[in-house]
Design a protein around this motif. Structure first.
Motif, PDB file in Angstrom:
ATOM      1  N   ALA A 281       0.838  -1.202   0.000  1.00 55.11           N
ATOM      2  CA  ALA A 281       0.000   0.000   0.000  1.00 55.11           C
ATOM      3  C   ALA A 281       0.871   1.250   0.000  1.00 55.11           C
ATOM      4  O   ALA A 281       0.576   2.230  -0.708  1.00 55.11           O
ATOM      5  N   ARG A 282       1.958   1.231   0.767  1.00 52.17           N
ATOM      6  CA  ARG A 282       2.875   2.377   0.788  1.00 52.17           C
ATOM      7  C   ARG A 282       3.571   2.541  -0.561  1.00 52.17           C
ATOM      8  O   ARG A 282       3.727   3.664  -1.057  1.00 52.17           O
ATOM      9  N   LYS A 283       3.974   1.418  -1.162  1.00 52.13           N
ATOM     10  CA  LYS A 283       4.644   1.498  -2.464  1.00 52.13           C
ATOM     11  C   LYS A 283       3.712   2.055  -3.533  1.00 52.13           C
ATOM     12  O   LYS A 283       4.125   2.854  -4.388  1.00 52.13           O
ATOM     13  N   ILE A 284       2.452   1.644  -3.491  1.00 51.29           N
ATOM     14  CA  ILE A 284       1.484   2.162  -4.466  1.00 51.29           C
ATOM     15  C   ILE A 284       1.280   3.654  -4.266  1.00 51.29           C
ATOM     16  O   ILE A 284       1.199   4.431  -5.231  1.00 51.29           O
ATOM     17  N   GLU A 285       1.222   4.072  -3.016  1.00 53.95           N
ATOM     18  CA  GLU A 285       1.014   5.492  -2.718  1.00 53.95           C
ATOM     19  C   GLU A 285       2.195   6.339  -3.173  1.00 53.95           C
ATOM     20  O   GLU A 285       2.022   7.493  -3.586  1.00 53.95           O
ATOM     21  N   ASP A 286       3.423   5.777  -3.131  1.00 52.04           N
ATOM     22  CA  ASP A 286       4.640   6.537  -3.462  1.00 52.04           C
ATOM     23  C   ASP A 286       5.028   6.457  -4.935  1.00 52.04           C
ATOM     24  O   ASP A 286       6.102   6.933  -5.312  1.00 52.04           O
ATOM     25  N   LEU A 287       4.205   5.806  -5.769  1.00 53.43           N
ATOM     26  CA  LEU A 287       4.531   5.757  -7.195  1.00 53.43           C
ATOM     27  C   LEU A 287       4.581   7.172  -7.778  1.00 53.43           C
ATOM     28  O   LEU A 287       3.832   8.053  -7.350  1.00 53.43           O
ATOM     29  N   THR A 328       6.117   0.258 -16.179  1.00 53.12           N
ATOM     30  CA  THR A 328       5.553   1.599 -16.040  1.00 53.12           C
ATOM     31  C   THR A 328       4.863   1.723 -14.687  1.00 53.12           C
ATOM     32  O   THR A 328       4.474   0.709 -14.077  1.00 53.12           O
ATOM     33  N   PRO A 329       4.671   2.951 -14.200  1.00 52.87           N
ATOM     34  CA  PRO A 329       3.940   3.138 -12.939  1.00 52.87           C
ATOM     35  C   PRO A 329       2.516   2.577 -12.995  1.00 52.87           C
ATOM     36  O   PRO A 329       2.019   2.039 -11.999  1.00 52.87           O
ATOM     37  N   GLU A 330       1.856   2.686 -14.153  1.00 50.95           N
ATOM     38  CA  GLU A 330       0.494   2.159 -14.273  1.00 50.95           C
ATOM     39  C   GLU A 330       0.488   0.639 -14.129  1.00 50.95           C
ATOM     40  O   GLU A 330      -0.372   0.065 -13.451  1.00 50.95           O
ATOM     41  N   GLU A 331       1.455  -0.012 -14.781  1.00 54.90           N
ATOM     42  CA  GLU A 331       1.565  -1.464 -14.653  1.00 54.90           C
ATOM     43  C   GLU A 331       1.898  -1.861 -13.223  1.00 54.90           C
ATOM     44  O   GLU A 331       1.387  -2.843 -12.688  1.00 54.90           O
ATOM     45  N   ALA A 332       2.764  -1.077 -12.582  1.00 52.30           N
ATOM     46  CA  ALA A 332       3.127  -1.351 -11.187  1.00 52.30           C
ATOM     47  C   ALA A 332       1.920  -1.217 -10.272  1.00 52.30           C
ATOM     48  O   ALA A 332       1.718  -2.030  -9.351  1.00 52.30           O
ATOM     49  N   ARG A 333       1.098  -0.214 -10.528  1.00 56.45           N
ATOM     50  CA  ARG A 333      -0.081  -0.019  -9.685  1.00 56.45           C
ATOM     51  C   ARG A 333      -1.014  -1.229  -9.769  1.00 56.45           C
ATOM     52  O   ARG A 333      -1.516  -1.714  -8.746  1.00 56.45           O
ATOM     53  N   LEU A 334      -1.256  -1.727 -10.976  1.00 55.25           N
ATOM     54  CA  LEU A 334      -2.139  -2.879 -11.139  1.00 55.25           C
ATOM     55  C   LEU A 334      -1.548  -4.134 -10.507  1.00 55.25           C
ATOM     56  O   LEU A 334      -2.231  -4.872  -9.791  1.00 55.25           O
ATOM     57  N   LYS A 335      -0.266  -4.383 -10.764  1.00 50.76           N
ATOM     58  CA  LYS A 335       0.378  -5.599 -10.263  1.00 50.76           C
ATOM     59  C   LYS A 335       0.496  -5.580  -8.745  1.00 50.76           C
ATOM     60  O   LYS A 335       0.200  -6.570  -8.070  1.00 50.76           O
ATOM     61  N   TRP A 336       0.911  -4.457  -8.193  1.00 52.70           N
ATOM     62  CA  TRP A 336       1.088  -4.374  -6.742  1.00 52.70           C
ATOM     63  C   TRP A 336      -0.246  -4.381  -6.012  1.00 52.70           C
ATOM     64  O   TRP A 336      -0.346  -4.904  -4.904  1.00 52.70           O
ATOM     65  N   GLU A 337      -1.268  -3.795  -6.615  1.00 56.47           N
ATOM     66  CA  GLU A 337      -2.582  -3.837  -5.992  1.00 56.47           C
ATOM     67  C   GLU A 337      -3.113  -5.266  -5.963  1.00 56.47           C
ATOM     68  O   GLU A 337      -3.740  -5.693  -4.970  1.00 56.47           O
ATOM     69  N   ARG A 338      -2.849  -6.030  -7.026  1.00 51.78           N
ATOM     70  CA  ARG A 338      -3.259  -7.438  -7.036  1.00 51.78           C
ATOM     71  C   ARG A 338      -2.541  -8.212  -5.929  1.00 51.78           C
ATOM     72  O   ARG A 338      -3.158  -9.011  -5.211  1.00 51.78           O
ATOM     73  N   THR A 339      -1.241  -7.962  -5.789  1.00 46.15           N
ATOM     74  CA  THR A 339      -0.483  -8.638  -4.732  1.00 46.15           C
ATOM     75  C   THR A 339      -0.966  -8.210  -3.354  1.00 46.15           C
ATOM     76  O   THR A 339      -1.050  -9.026  -2.425  1.00 46.15           O
ATOM     77  N   ARG A 340      -1.300  -6.940  -3.207  1.00 47.61           N
ATOM     78  CA  ARG A 340      -1.812  -6.448  -1.918  1.00 47.61           C
ATOM     79  C   ARG A 340      -3.124  -7.138  -1.553  1.00 47.61           C
ATOM     80  O   ARG A 340      -3.327  -7.549  -0.404  1.00 47.61           O
TER      81      ARG A 340
END
Length: 685
Positions: A281-287, A328-340
């Motif tokens: 959640a912190r990583k997604i917020e700091d993208l 990309t940040p957009e790809e990171a947001r989707l992937k990390w949110e799925r993992t979260r």
């Protein structure tokens, strides 16, 4: 193989001999395993031998006769049509997916059993005998005749293709799971290998070949489903009838759940997953800064390993981790949110197996109850709207045989559905009592085998070397296939289950591909584009479209869009909203007209598709946008009432159907004696 009438009484004898031959193959492979035959050879022999049998039936049943290709000459006896319908029905979702769903959801999963079996009551009472009396070849045929023209037929074609395509993707996905595990090839390749087995029957002989192949497939799949759980039931309880004794195991499982869910190490693991979820959640917020920091950290890790002289394996793993980072940040947001979300799911204990409508608050329990009822309703109504099932009742010799065929279908389906809850309970008991708490270094071989396919995942998140429940991830589609290995049964039983799963997926895929190709070639091409097309040309068009659709479906399945059961549930919602209102009102309400039917089918289908896009993550949706907290798998709960309402309103606001159509409704619905004595009013009531 034309099956003349003298041949029909001997059908039972031929299939008994076939069943005995298959059992002899099982016994021979069991003996070969004892003498040292490898697991890979056993799996390959099971799969290729059964596919060869189906191919032989398909080749012997090849035909160029239109009636034989589309409806098997309307000569299939009720008993055998019931078996074929059961095989057509018991898809990869029922054979592979249902046990896994019941494993994870317990009581909640009974909505599938209730809805699917209840649907056949609707089929018997409301649809099957009337459609058989109408005759013709397809469901769009009925829509075109009842609703006076090609507009309703075209909408029916589109809905049939959409529902059947979603359904067939799930079947091919199941074939890919089986072939990749038991032949030892990549999942994506296994999908296309299995496709060859699907096409050999439907391509050569149409409905005739598919019908007689499905009878053979039913015999294999029901034996494969019943044998493993009967063996384990005998090992655990001393009684080889799991349907009668799994309640005792369920009681013991409830005690084990209370013990396991409160175990200190289990709580520690769940805390670790909570910390991970917070970190993501912190990583997604700091993208996007967090993504750049992650790349730097991974690069430094690689340099550190090389400096320390780490093994090539560790260095390669670190390099792979760097390559797998989102671009990309957009790809990171989707992937990390799925993992979260996955980590958050592991922070709470699983649902108690016997708990009805689970939830921590009264609101959550009420939501669970609503979703249970909504899912049961959609599956029940969807069953009565599936074109590939309704088409089967065109193949019987008479209306009476159609009614009997529904009875036999339900009986043969019951044998599997009454066993599925026992599968879930016995599998969970074996996992909880024998696997959880094991040293990770001592885990059985099946864990590594299924991990390579991506259906089992082990993560020692707390580093204690002991497997906790939250550290084990089992794909719901794998529960049935790995059940024999979980139970420690001989590998020949695993091969038998794989053959049964393949039979289930192939039989349904054949029926679905026929539905799609018939809708495109018969209803679209022949009825609307080229009514003068020759028989030969119609069959060529049918087979070419069948091949194209099959390849496209295999490609979509290779992308792994979702679980088997969810894809099938979506197909049921589409069929329920698009077909059920138009079919039922078309049979029982003479006033229903073409404008009402077209508007109702489109409105119901549009409502269903809108809700699935609005709520399912695959389409970018979210449950935050759900209506009444209904899950996307039950999206048809909104489309069905919309369809009925729109058909009724529009029909009443527009002119009634012609006298000929009203006479057709009387002919379909009323017995012949009633038709001779009843006067037919012309006021459209």
């Amino acid at each position: 193989m034309s099956f003349p009438s003298p041949f029909l009484p001997r059908l039972g004898r031929y299939y008994v001999l076939y069943a005995l031959g298959f059992l002899a193959l099982v016994v021979a492979l069991a003996s070969a395993e004892q003498m040292g035959m490898t697991q890979r050879w056993i799996g390959q022999i099971f799969l290729f031998a059964t596919i060869a049998i189906y191919a032989a039936i398909g080749v012997m049943s090849r035909t160029s006769d239109v009636s034989e290709y589309y409806v098997a000459g309307r000569r299939v006896p009720a008993l055998f049509n019931g078996m074929a319908t059961a095989a057509d029905w018991m898809s990869a979702a029922s054979f592979i997916g249902l046990a896994g769903t019941l494993y994870y959801s317990g009581f909640v999963g009974l909505a599938f059993v209730t809805g699917w079996t209840g649907g056949y009551v609707l089929v018997a009472l409301l649809l099957a005998p009337f459609l058989r009396k109408f005759g013709q070849f397809t469901i769009p045929d009925f829509l075109g005749a009842r609703y006076e023209g090609h507009f309703a037929r075209l909408v029916g074609v589109l809905a049939a293709v959409l529902a059947s395509f979603v359904y067939v993707v799930a079947q091919i996905y199941g074939v890919g799971l089986i072939t990749s595990r038991f032949i030892g090839i990549e999942f994506e390749i296994g999908v296309f290998v299995g496709l060859a087995g699907i096409l050999v029957c439907s391509f050569l002989g149409g409905m005739r070949a598919v019908t007689w192949t499905q009878v053979a497939q039913y015999l294999i799949l029901i034996v494969a489903y019943l044998v493993p759980v009967a063996i384990l039931s005998y090992k655990v309880t001393g009684v080889p009838v799991p349907q009668l004794v799994y309640g005792e195991v369920l009681r013991d499982l409830g005690v084990k759940e209370l013990e396991l869910f409160s175990e200190p190490r289990e709580n520690d693991v769940r805390s670790q997953y909570r910390y991970r979820a917070e970190e993501y959640a912190r990583k997604i917020e700091d993208l996007p800064a967090s993504l750049a920091d992650e790349r730097v950290a991974q690069s430094e890790r690689i340099m550190e390993l090389r400096t320390e002289g780490a093994s090539a394996r560790d260095v390669a793993a670190a390099e792979r981790a760097l390559r797998d980072l989102p671009r990309t940040p957009e790809e990171a947001r989707l992937k990390w949110e799925r993992t979260r979300q996955e980590s958050l799911a592991k922070t709470v204990p699983p649902v108690h197996h016997a708990e009805a409508h689970p939830g921590e608050t009264p609101e959550a329990r009420e939501s669970a109850r609503r979703n249970f009822l909504a899912l049961a309703f959609v599956l029940m109504v969807g069953t009565a709207g599936l074109p590939h099932i309704l088409m089967r009742y065109y193949t019987t010799p008479s209306v009476r045989q159609a009614r009997r065929s529904v009875f036999w279908s339900l009986f043969f389906i019951f044998l599997l559905y009454v066993t599925a809850p026992a599968y879930a309970v016995f599998a969970k008991w074996e996992i909880y009592s024998r696997l959880i708490g094991t040293n990770i270094g001592d885990l059985p071989n099946w864990v590594a085998s299924w991990s390579r396919v991506g259906l089992v995942k082990i993560e020692d998140i707390n580093g204690d070397g002991i497997l906790q429940l939250a550290e084990l991830t089992l794909n719901s589609d794998a529960i049935l296939l790995l059940f024999p290995e979980i139970a420690g049964l001989p590998y020949v039983v695993s091969g038998l289950v794989a053959a049964g799963g393949l039979a289930a997926a192939l039989s349904t895929a054949d029926g679905l591909l026929l539905t799609i190709s018939h809708a495109l070639s018969h209803d679209l091409y022949y009825k609307m584009i080229n009514p003068q097309a020759s028989t030969q040309r119609r069959l060529v068009i049918t087979k070419s479209q069948l091949l194209v659709v099959a390849v496209i479906a295999a490609w979509v399945a290779s992308l792994r869009p979702d679980s088997i059961l969810f894809m099938v549930g979506l197909a049921f919602s589409i069929a329920a909203s698009a077909f059920f209102p138009a079919l039922v009102l078309g049979i029982f309400w003479r006033r229903a007209n073409k404008w009402g039917a077209v508007a109702g089918m489109l409105a119901g289908l549009a409502s269903t598709l809108y809700y699935i896009v609005r709520t399912h993550p695959f389409f970018g949706g979210s449950m935050a946008d759900a209506w009444f907290d209904i899950h996307p798998i039950s999206c048809g709960i909104f489309g069905v009432p919309v369809g009925f309402t729109v058909i009724a309103i529009v029909s009443l606001l527009t002119p009634p159907p012609s006298a000929e159509v009203q006479a057709l409704v009387d002919f379909i619905r009323l017995p012949d004696e009633a038709l001779r004595t009843r006067g037919r009013p012309n006021d459209g009531t």
